[in-house]
Design an enzyme around this catalytic site. Structure first.
Site, short mmCIF file in Angstrom:
data_model
loop_
_atom_site.label_atom_id
_atom_site.label_comp_id
_atom_site.label_asym_id
_atom_site.label_seq_id
_atom_site.Cartn_x
_atom_site.Cartn_y
_atom_site.Cartn_z
N GLY A 73 8.65 -6.48 -52.05
CA GLY A 73 8.22 -5.38 -52.93
C GLY A 73 7.38 -5.79 -54.12
O GLY A 73 7.46 -5.17 -55.18
N LEU A 74 6.60 -6.84 -53.94
CA LEU A 74 5.59 -7.24 -54.93
C LEU A 74 6.12 -7.54 -56.33
O LEU A 74 5.54 -7.09 -57.31
CB LEU A 74 4.55 -6.12 -55.09
CG LEU A 74 3.68 -5.79 -53.92
CD1 LEU A 74 3.70 -4.29 -53.69
CD2 LEU A 74 2.28 -6.22 -54.21
N CYS A 131 0.22 -4.13 -47.67
CA CYS A 131 1.63 -4.42 -47.93
C CYS A 131 2.50 -3.31 -47.31
O CYS A 131 2.29 -2.14 -47.59
CB CYS A 131 1.92 -4.51 -49.41
SG CYS A 131 3.69 -4.71 -49.72
N ASN A 192 -1.18 -9.07 -41.72
CA ASN A 192 -0.04 -8.97 -42.62
C ASN A 192 1.17 -8.69 -41.72
O ASN A 192 1.07 -8.71 -40.50
CB ASN A 192 -0.29 -7.85 -43.65
CG ASN A 192 0.51 -8.07 -44.94
OD1 ASN A 192 1.65 -8.55 -44.90
ND2 ASN A 192 -0.07 -7.73 -46.07
N THR A 193 2.30 -8.42 -42.30
CA THR A 193 3.52 -8.27 -41.50
C THR A 193 3.59 -6.91 -40.80
O THR A 193 2.95 -5.95 -41.22
CB THR A 193 4.75 -8.43 -42.41
OG1 THR A 193 4.61 -7.55 -43.52
CG2 THR A 193 4.89 -9.84 -42.91
N GLY A 243 -0.29 -15.30 -38.27
CA GLY A 243 0.76 -14.62 -37.53
C GLY A 243 1.57 -15.65 -36.77
O GLY A 243 1.19 -16.07 -35.68
N GLY A 244 2.65 -16.11 -37.38
CA GLY A 244 3.58 -17.00 -36.68
C GLY A 244 3.08 -18.39 -36.40
O GLY A 244 3.58 -19.07 -35.49
N GLY A 265 2.25 -19.13 -42.78
CA GLY A 265 3.08 -18.27 -43.62
C GLY A 265 4.54 -18.65 -43.55
O GLY A 265 4.99 -19.61 -44.18
O1 RRO Z 1 5.85 -8.35 -51.54
C1 RRO Z 1 6.02 -7.94 -50.37
O2 RRO Z 1 7.02 -7.29 -50.05
C2 RRO Z 1 5.04 -8.16 -49.30
C3 RRO Z 1 3.68 -8.05 -49.46
BR1 RRO Z 1 2.88 -7.75 -51.11
C4 RRO Z 1 2.82 -8.16 -48.33
O3 RRO Z 1 1.60 -8.04 -48.39
N1 RRO Z 1 3.41 -8.39 -47.13
C5 RRO Z 1 4.73 -8.51 -46.99
O4 RRO Z 1 5.22 -8.71 -45.87
N2 RRO Z 1 5.55 -8.40 -48.08
#
Ligand code: RRO
Length: 300
Positions: A73-74, A131, A192-193, A243-244, A265
């Protein structure tokens, strides 16, 4: 193994994925050895926002089959905290610095881009439009028009390389990548995820404080590879693939799929020196064709 990226020669194609390697904490643990043997060819710092944020309520992590689900959550110090407290350390790293920024409106992103790019310590910016862990659930990068509007707004504010970080949680990822390129992005990065969820084993309620989170790690490797190949076949700007990635073989696969750089990552949480190992494993001659040709051979 050197590679050219947005006008700069990097020692290798291996960098970190934003938010997965805390260089400040690593320096506390490993001391100046970290600076002498930095595991990545460039460093991407964790997403910053305009204002400071606490992040999501705990729990923030769940280990899943072959991966991790995060709902971080940044949390961050905000723009001014970053510039004052974090940037001076990052400037000491022996590799180029890419600052990842995210805003809740285009104007917020514009303020971030202008302020960050005014700092000479910074080589480039990564715009996080992907995100999965914000309360609104709104991801700018899920829509080509929204992504283009954002890039068009910030492009005139900086002459530094602008990388747009794409989400895999979109209907048409290559269309978003193409929109980013047409609007002036210098590169795109993905994935990203992926949005995911886990339940508390006893209560059956969502485990993560943010209810859902982002899935990363080997579990998403095949998805990352497919999306990187598809995007690399669609755009002409460089692609940062991720990615992995856990080995040189995984990194090599993304390069063959058309990526210019690969980012490590989740593997860095298991092994903070993973970047250096993957760089070694990748060795010489990781890709003999041009990225575009490689993309064609893999994707078509
Ligand atoms: O901080 C996060 O929860 C988060 C971010 Br900003 C993102 O870009 N990707 C992610 O998996 N988590």
């Amino acid at each position: 193994m050197t590679v050219e990226f947005c006008g700069l020669e990097l020692r290798s194609p291996v960098i970190n994925a934003s938010g997965t390697f805390d260089a400040i904490a690593a320096h506390r643990t490993f001391g100046d050895e970290l600076l002498e043997r930095f595991p990545f060819a460039a460093f991407v710092s964790k997403t910053i926002t305009l204002e400071p944020r606490q992040g999501n309520p705990p729990p923030r992590l769940w280990e899943t089959a072959g991966g991790l689900i995060n709902s971080i959550g940044l949390p961050n110090r905000g723009l001014h905290g970053y510039l004052e407290h974090d940037l001076p350390f990052y400037a000491r790293l022996p590799v180029p610095l890419i600052v990842n920024v995210m805003g809740f409106t285009r104007e917020e992103v514009a303020t971030l881009v202008a302020a960050v790019s005014a700092r000479e310590e910074v080589f480039g910016l990564e715009l996080n439009v992907s995100c999965p862990n914000v309360e609104s659930g709104l991801i700018m990068g899920a829509d080509p028009g929204e992504t283009a509007a954002l890039v068009e707004r910030v492009r005139p504010l900086t002459s530094l390389p602008l990388i747009v970080k794409l989400t895999p949680n979109a209907t048409d990822v290559p269309a978003v990548a193409a929109a980013a390129q047409e609007a002036g992005a210098d590169a795109v990065s993905l994935v990203n995820t992926l949005r995911g969820m886990a339940l508390h084993p006893r209560t059956g309620e969502p485990w993560l404080g943010g209810r859902t989170g982002g899935v990363s790690g080997p579990a998403i490797r095949a998805i990352g590879l497919a999306q990187v190949a598809e995007v690399a076949a669609r755009v002409t700007v460089p692609v940062v693939g991720m990615g992995g990635v856990s080995s040189g073989r995984d990194a090599g696969a993304l390069l063959r799929a058309g990526a210019t750089l690969v980012a490590v990552g989740t593997e860095s949480f298991r092994d903070p020196a993973a970047g250096a190992r993957i760089e070694r494993e990748l060795g010489g001659g990781h890709v003999s064709e041009t990225p575009a040709k490689a993309a064609n051979s893999v994707f078509r």
